[in-house]
Design an enzyme around this catalytic site. Structure first.
Site, PDB file in Angstrom:
ATOM      1  N   GLU A   8       0.854  -1.201   0.000  1.00 31.92           N
ATOM      2  CA  GLU A   8       0.000   0.000   0.000  1.00 31.92           C
ATOM      3  C   GLU A   8       0.883   1.243   0.000  1.00 31.92           C
ATOM      4  O   GLU A   8       1.786   1.370   0.824  1.00 31.92           O
ATOM      5  CB  GLU A   8      -0.923  -0.039   1.220  1.00 31.92           C
ATOM      6  CG  GLU A   8      -1.640   1.258   1.545  1.00 31.92           C
ATOM      7  CD  GLU A   8      -2.512   1.831   0.417  1.00 31.92           C
ATOM      8  OE1 GLU A   8      -3.251   1.063  -0.214  1.00 31.92           O
ATOM      9  OE2 GLU A   8      -2.415   3.042   0.168  1.00 31.92           O
ATOM     10  N   GLN A   9       0.550   2.179  -0.898  1.00 33.17           N
ATOM     11  CA  GLN A   9       1.384   3.393  -1.004  1.00 33.17           C
ATOM     12  C   GLN A   9       1.283   4.290   0.237  1.00 33.17           C
ATOM     13  O   GLN A   9       2.261   4.923   0.625  1.00 33.17           O
ATOM     14  CB  GLN A   9       0.996   4.185  -2.247  1.00 33.17           C
ATOM     15  CG  GLN A   9      -0.426   4.731  -2.208  1.00 33.17           C
ATOM     16  CD  GLN A   9      -0.790   5.591  -3.407  1.00 33.17           C
ATOM     17  OE1 GLN A   9      -0.005   5.719  -4.338  1.00 33.17           O
ATOM     18  NE2 GLN A   9      -1.964   6.166  -3.404  1.00 33.17           N
TER      19      GLN A   9
ATOM     20  N   ARG B  30     -16.501   5.112   5.754  1.00 31.30           N
ATOM     21  CA  ARG B  30     -15.441   4.365   5.060  1.00 31.30           C
ATOM     22  C   ARG B  30     -14.274   4.018   5.968  1.00 31.30           C
ATOM     23  O   ARG B  30     -13.659   2.971   5.841  1.00 31.30           O
ATOM     24  CB  ARG B  30     -14.894   5.184   3.884  1.00 31.30           C
ATOM     25  CG  ARG B  30     -15.694   5.007   2.644  1.00 31.30           C
ATOM     26  CD  ARG B  30     -15.155   5.946   1.583  1.00 31.30           C
ATOM     27  NE  ARG B  30     -16.043   5.905   0.446  1.00 31.30           N
ATOM     28  CZ  ARG B  30     -15.790   5.248  -0.675  1.00 31.30           C
ATOM     29  NH1 ARG B  30     -14.675   4.579  -0.815  1.00 31.30           N
ATOM     30  NH2 ARG B  30     -16.639   5.252  -1.671  1.00 31.30           N
TER      31      ARG B  30
ATOM     32  N   TYR C 296     -27.621  10.032   4.134  1.00 29.17           N
ATOM     33  CA  TYR C 296     -27.910   8.886   4.999  1.00 29.17           C
ATOM     34  C   TYR C 296     -27.147   8.948   6.315  1.00 29.17           C
ATOM     35  O   TYR C 296     -26.124   9.635   6.436  1.00 29.17           O
ATOM     36  CB  TYR C 296     -27.680   7.555   4.283  1.00 29.17           C
ATOM     37  CG  TYR C 296     -26.323   7.247   3.695  1.00 29.17           C
ATOM     38  CD1 TYR C 296     -25.262   6.810   4.480  1.00 29.17           C
ATOM     39  CD2 TYR C 296     -26.110   7.330   2.318  1.00 29.17           C
ATOM     40  CE1 TYR C 296     -24.035   6.477   3.914  1.00 29.17           C
ATOM     41  CE2 TYR C 296     -24.890   6.998   1.738  1.00 29.17           C
ATOM     42  CZ  TYR C 296     -23.862   6.569   2.549  1.00 29.17           C
ATOM     43  OH  TYR C 296     -22.658   6.238   1.982  1.00 29.17           O
TER      44      TYR C 296
ATOM     45  N   ASP D   5     -11.573  -0.763  -9.145  1.00 30.58           N
ATOM     46  CA  ASP D   5     -11.445   0.467  -9.935  1.00 30.58           C
ATOM     47  C   ASP D   5     -10.233   0.436 -10.865  1.00 30.58           C
ATOM     48  O   ASP D   5     -10.185   1.191 -11.837  1.00 30.58           O
ATOM     49  CB  ASP D   5     -11.301   1.680  -9.000  1.00 30.58           C
ATOM     50  CG  ASP D   5     -12.643   2.173  -8.485  1.00 30.58           C
ATOM     51  OD1 ASP D   5     -13.660   1.484  -8.697  1.00 30.58           O
ATOM     52  OD2 ASP D   5     -12.681   3.263  -7.862  1.00 30.58           O
TER      53      ASP D   5
HETATM   54  C1  LIG Z   1     -18.360   9.942  -4.329  1.00 30.54           C
HETATM   55  C2  LIG Z   1     -18.238   8.448  -4.372  1.00 30.54           C
HETATM   56  C3  LIG Z   1     -19.167   7.665  -3.676  1.00 30.54           C
HETATM   57  C4  LIG Z   1     -19.102   6.256  -3.734  1.00 30.54           C
HETATM   58  N1  LIG Z   1     -20.019   5.516  -3.050  1.00 30.54           N
HETATM   59  C5  LIG Z   1     -19.969   4.153  -3.130  1.00 30.54           C
HETATM   60  C6  LIG Z   1     -20.914   3.340  -2.410  1.00 30.54           C
HETATM   61  O1  LIG Z   1     -21.780   3.842  -1.675  1.00 30.54           O
HETATM   62  N2  LIG Z   1     -20.825   1.972  -2.534  1.00 30.54           N
HETATM   63  C7  LIG Z   1     -19.872   1.384  -3.320  1.00 30.54           C
HETATM   64  O2  LIG Z   1     -19.827   0.138  -3.413  1.00 30.54           O
HETATM   65  N3  LIG Z   1     -18.954   2.137  -3.999  1.00 30.54           N
HETATM   66  C8  LIG Z   1     -18.984   3.484  -3.922  1.00 30.54           C
HETATM   67  N4  LIG Z   1     -18.058   4.239  -4.582  1.00 30.54           N
HETATM   68  C9  LIG Z   1     -17.032   3.569  -5.386  1.00 30.54           C
HETATM   69  C10 LIG Z   1     -15.929   3.017  -4.512  1.00 30.54           C
HETATM   70  O3  LIG Z   1     -15.407   4.020  -3.664  1.00 30.54           O
HETATM   71  C11 LIG Z   1     -14.784   2.472  -5.359  1.00 30.54           C
HETATM   72  O4  LIG Z   1     -15.314   1.777  -6.445  1.00 30.54           O
HETATM   73  C12 LIG Z   1     -13.932   1.543  -4.509  1.00 30.54           C
HETATM   74  O5  LIG Z   1     -13.266   2.281  -3.508  1.00 30.54           O
HETATM   75  C13 LIG Z   1     -12.922   0.813  -5.372  1.00 30.54           C
HETATM   76  O6  LIG Z   1     -12.180  -0.044  -4.561  1.00 30.54           O
HETATM   77  P1  LIG Z   1     -10.732  -0.499  -5.007  1.00 30.54           P
HETATM   78  O7  LIG Z   1     -10.259  -1.442  -3.940  1.00 30.54           O
HETATM   79  O8  LIG Z   1     -10.769  -0.968  -6.413  1.00 30.54           O
HETATM   80  O9  LIG Z   1      -9.859   0.812  -5.026  1.00 30.54           O
HETATM   81  P2  LIG Z   1      -9.572   1.850  -3.865  1.00 30.54           P
HETATM   82  O10 LIG Z   1     -10.554   1.720  -2.756  1.00 30.54           O
HETATM   83  O11 LIG Z   1      -9.407   3.167  -4.540  1.00 30.54           O
HETATM   84  O12 LIG Z   1      -8.165   1.391  -3.284  1.00 30.54           O
HETATM   85  C14 LIG Z   1      -6.968   1.498  -4.019  1.00 30.54           C
HETATM   86  C15 LIG Z   1      -5.800   1.435  -3.036  1.00 30.54           C
HETATM   87  O13 LIG Z   1      -4.591   1.334  -3.783  1.00 30.54           O
HETATM   88  C16 LIG Z   1      -3.623   2.212  -3.244  1.00 30.54           C
HETATM   89  N5  LIG Z   1      -2.687   2.541  -4.334  1.00 30.54           N
HETATM   90  C17 LIG Z   1      -2.900   3.314  -5.415  1.00 30.54           C
HETATM   91  N6  LIG Z   1      -1.792   3.363  -6.198  1.00 30.54           N
HETATM   92  C18 LIG Z   1      -0.868   2.587  -5.599  1.00 30.54           C
HETATM   93  C19 LIG Z   1       0.485   2.234  -5.926  1.00 30.54           C
HETATM   94  N7  LIG Z   1       1.089   2.688  -7.045  1.00 30.54           N
HETATM   95  N8  LIG Z   1       1.170   1.415  -5.083  1.00 30.54           N
HETATM   96  C20 LIG Z   1       0.572   0.937  -3.942  1.00 30.54           C
HETATM   97  N9  LIG Z   1      -0.694   1.256  -3.577  1.00 30.54           N
HETATM   98  C21 LIG Z   1      -1.414   2.063  -4.399  1.00 30.54           C
HETATM   99  C22 LIG Z   1      -4.446   3.401  -2.749  1.00 30.54           C
HETATM  100  O14 LIG Z   1      -3.759   4.171  -1.803  1.00 30.54           O
HETATM  101  C23 LIG Z   1      -5.674   2.689  -2.178  1.00 30.54           C
HETATM  102  O15 LIG Z   1      -5.480   2.314  -0.838  1.00 30.54           O
HETATM  103  C24 LIG Z   1     -18.105   5.643  -4.523  1.00 30.54           C
HETATM  104  C25 LIG Z   1     -17.162   6.423  -5.209  1.00 30.54           C
HETATM  105  C26 LIG Z   1     -17.224   7.807  -5.136  1.00 30.54           C
HETATM  106  C27 LIG Z   1     -16.219   8.634  -5.912  1.00 30.54           C
END
Ligand SMILES: Cc1cc2nc3c(=O)[nH]c(=O)nc-3n(C[C@H](O)[C@H](O)[C@H](O)COP(=O)(O)OP(=O)(O)OC[C@H]3O[C@@H](n4cnc5c(N)ncnc54)[C@H](O)[C@@H]3O)c2cc1C
Length: 385
Positions: free
Chosen positions: A34-35, A108, A213, A292
């Site tokens: 994790e960064q 969160r 909410y 994502d």
């Molecule tokens: C306004 C908003 C509201 C939302 N509401 C909801 C909701 O109610 N319900 C829902 O299901 N989703 C919701 N989402 C979507 C959700 O937040 C994302 O889809 C979700 O966080 C994606 O999870 P992830 O694990 O793919 O990525 P992330 O949660 O973004 O995690 C990525 C991780 O990788 C780390 N990282 C990045 N680059 C590097 C690197 N080079 N080296 C090491 N580590 C790195 C980051 O620091 C982070 O910890 C919402 C999004 C937004 C913008």
């Protein structure tokens, strides 16, 4: 059972932590890179629907999440000006039986703490920002900004919308700004001065909407998320504090109930809403993307995090099933299984139509990523050698 393969998960977000916890339980040696230097309590809420909770329940996290979050009594959709109810999805014992799990709204930061508790102690390497990946014999070598290198047999890029792993696989491509920003606020319920508030309401306006909410079962903390049009986002920062007046102004013509809500906000954070055009290249040899990193969705169905958690469940099942024999085939199976469902969620999220009237929800909420059929795929779309 201890398995031979070493797995590196890049990113300790929702998807990365879920994936690591599931794979560790199956006997894989998993390290999460994790960064960030540590977990921060990011000021936002998140909705976890029944399809997510089935996966998190398998990790023993349902009870802890019910402790820190709230199981709302309904999701209510209302019209921005008259306040008319467009749709109400009742969330009760019957819906829980039907969908196979509860619906939980939570902070969160609290979700993250609960997820991190499911990962083996010492298996998250903080302060490790991935800067490069290259093949090293049969293994993959990961290079980090802090100068360290680590090897793994399988790499999972769970590093979010600006994924470095994605960049290595597909080339550099910035996320797409969707022409909207999210304005988010959290405040104590007492600031509403006694005005009643339903557990979870989405107010639908002509070109904007606002979701409100509670995030705790004590109903003492309110979360607001407004999505409003914006011409551009030309800042380096991915989120910025903005004057509460901007949130009030954005919703000044809305129903009096919503105006009182936005007027209660003390601090507001604004961030660009981004996604990417669809691309199905999620895996190459022993490297795969998740959440994502491969399919960011617009936050209008509360499904981006849900898709990351489901990805983690399907990916771990594929690796458990035939990862020891052929990890690349396991990753292709994961991709083939996930794409049809994610594609539909991306489409609905772009449309911003989920629950704004009577909606068929079973296909989404009843889905169980722990038992859903897996699909075999033979081709490696990126031709990894
Ligand atoms: C306004 C908003 C509201 C939302 N509401 C909801 C909701 O109610 N319900 C829902 O299901 N989703 C919701 N989402 C979507 C959700 O937040 C994302 O889809 C979700 O966080 C994606 O999870 P992830 O694990 O793919 O990525 P992330 O949660 O973004 O995690 C990525 C991780 O990788 C780390 N990282 C990045 N680059 C590097 C690197 N080079 N080296 C090491 N580590 C790195 C980051 O620091 C982070 O910890 C919402 C999004 C937004 C913008």
């Amino acid at each position: 059972m201890q398995r031979a393969q070493r797995i590196a998960v890049v990113g300790a977000g929702l998807g990365g932590l879920t994936c690591a916890a599931l794979l560790q339980r199956a006997g894989f040696v998993v390290m999460v890179y994790e960064q960030a230097a540590t977990f921060a309590r990011i000021g936002a809420g998140i909705i976890l629907s029944a399809n997510v909770m089935k996966v998190l329940r398998a990790l023993g996290l349902e009870r802890p999440l019910l402790e820190v979050g709230i199981a709302p009594d309904a999701f209510v959709s209302r019209t921005w000006d008259t306040g008319e109810t467009l749709f109400e999805l009742t969330l009760d014992a019957a819906s829980e039986r039907r969908f196979g799990g509860p619906y939980i709204n939570v902070h969160r930061g609290d979700l993250h703490a609960v997820l991190a508790s499911a990962v083996k102690p010492g298996s998250i390497a903080f302060g490790h920002c991935l800067v490069g990946l290259e093949a090293s014999g049969a293994a993959v070598s990961l290079a980090f900004e802090n100068g360290t290198r680590h090897e793994a047999d399988i790499v999972i890029g769970a590093d979010g919308i600006r994924s470095k792993v994605r960049e290595v696989l597909l080339g550099p491509e910035p996320p797409r700004f969707t022409g909207r920003v999210a304005q988010r606020a959290i405040f104590k319920t007492e600031r509403l001065g006694g005005q009643p508030m339903r557990d979870c309401t989405k107010w639908w306006g002509p070109d904007r909407h606002l979701l409100a909410y509670f995030m705790t079962r004590r109903r003492d903390e309110v979360y607001l998320m407004g999505s409003v049009p914006a011409v551009s986002w030309d800042r380096e920062e991915l989120s910025l504090a903005c004057p509460p007046g901007e949130l009030i102004e954005a919703f000044q013509n809305f129903h009096a109930e919503i105006r009182r809500l936005v007027e209660a906000a003390t601090t507001v954070v604004v961030s660009p809403i981004c996604d990417r055009p669809r691309h199905d290249g999620w895996s190459a040899g022993p490297i795969a993307l998740l959440g994502d990193a491969c399919h960011p969705v617009r936050p209008y169905m509360a499904a981006g995090g849900a898709m990351a958690v489901e990805d983690a469940a399907i990916l771990s099942r594929c690796l458990i099933l035939f990862g020891d024999a052929d990890p690349a085939a396991a990753l292709r199976c994961y991709v083939a299984t996930r794409i049809p469902r994610v594609r539909e969620v991306q489409r609905i999220s772009m449309e911003n139509s989920w629950l704004n009237g009577p909606t068929a929800t079973d296909w989404y909420f009843c889905y169980d990523a722990l038992t859903a059929p897996l699909m075999r795929a033979l081709e490696d779309p990126l031709g990894y050698t």
